[in-house]
Design an enzyme around this catalytic site. Sequence first.
Site, PDB file in Angstrom:
ATOM      1  CE  LYS A   1     -34.876  68.770 -45.323  1.00 26.55           C
ATOM      2  NZ  LYS A   1     -35.620  68.634 -46.536  1.00 26.55           N
ATOM      3  NE  ARG A   2     -32.167  66.208 -40.888  1.00 25.33           N
ATOM      4  CZ  ARG A   2     -30.958  65.920 -41.345  1.00 25.33           C
ATOM      5  NH1 ARG A   2     -29.979  65.811 -40.568  1.00 25.33           N
ATOM      6  NH2 ARG A   2     -30.701  65.733 -42.604  1.00 25.33           N
TER       7      ARG A   2
END
Length: 469
Positions: A235-236
């Site tokens: 998700k980063r």
Amino acid sequence: MTVRVRFAPSPTGMFHVGGARSALQNWIYAKQQGGVFVLRIEDTDAARNKPEWTEGILSALDWIGISRGSYEGPYFQSENAGEHRAAAARLYESGRAYYCDCTREDVQARTGSQYQGYDGYHRDLGLGPGEGRALRFRTPDEGLTVVVDLIRGEPTFENKLIEDFVIARGDGSPVFLLANVVDDMTMGITHVIRAEEHLPNTPKQQLLWDALGVKPPVWAHVPVVVNEKRQKLSKRRDKVALEAYREEGYLSGAMRNYLMLLGWAPSGDREIVPWSVIEEEFRLEEVNPSPAFFDEKKLRAFNGEYIRALPVPEFIDACQPWLTGTGTIAPPPWQPEEYDADAFAAVAPLAQTRIAVLSEIVPNVDFLFLASPLIDEAAWTKTMKDGSAELLDEAVAAFEALESWDAESLKSTLEAVGTARGLKLGKTQAPVRVAVTGRTVGLPLFESLEVLGRERTLTRMRAARLRLV
Ligand code: GLU
């Protein structure tokens, strides 16, 4: 035996496309087997859970076709805490688990090396329960744990290599490994279809099933989803939230079709297929165990195909959230009263063939609704060259003289203006397009001018001409 599968997400962030893929696979498997799909929210990590993430999961599932009310649950793991503690107590009482108060540093000091797992120090010391004492599972000294996995065959683990792992923390709270098993057990789960990331947990969990005296489920570990660099989607780094795709204007049909192609393909040489075909043909056993590449470009192309396949009225409906700014979708640059549904309907078929995601509708039609176009300054500089002012003057004069304001007349008129100046149509159109729409690319120009109307077109061309003085 009725097949019972479950999807068991943790509400610790935006709902991930990989999670959506696992949910769909569970869903289809249950349907094919005449079984039951159970939704369980694994909410025991109180520090990281938020109620809005749970709501996000429910609405994301709904969006891809797993609608509320059509499955069992949602259950909440936290509601089963009593069962988790009871199972931990049973394992202790039967001698399958023991208490230990070692810290990591204690183990390291004893073994004289980097921490490489627990060394079994308290196995036979008979420590009773107490504050700060963790409960550890006594793994068998010998033998093999064979996991029956529908996708991976029979991954086999040597028991002596599995450390005596913690099942309840020093404060008595059971850890994920145990809670997850106890929930599956109490919910009568027969097949655990989940992400490959959990495979290292599986031999430990299967040992827990055995120790609690219940036949373990059949497992299926679906492949990890990776980006173009073969890195696990994160998700980063990557766009992973299903919600982000929805807001960008991906259609749920395209999304779920694409998700099912991660590691599997329908028969024949086709990828875009009706959902009913996927439901019929999908075989969990055929899923390729290798990492599956989430190809955003391909998904985009898929979405474009799905958009083009919509009947025009459905396309118009599907665009509404972006034309009005509904929910979490940003409002468009025009005011609600500037929007003209008839004008939109007139250009919708032209836009439908040109956009890949629904949010792209806005820059394609904003010129129709705004009082004056949003000028892209880079496009202006690139297009408005020597001669553009004169060209606009001549085009304005020719358009003013037009009797009928329709695409065909506009085209032949502008073509004639260009020809007289030795220009091809493309070059002649460019300054007019930038003057009227603010951009160098967009919907077919003459149809756009027809819908925009004589007054507004001429006003914009004159305004652009003045800027060139
Ligand atoms: N709650 C776990 C997760 O979100 C799923 C565990 C499982 O499917 O067994 O990763």
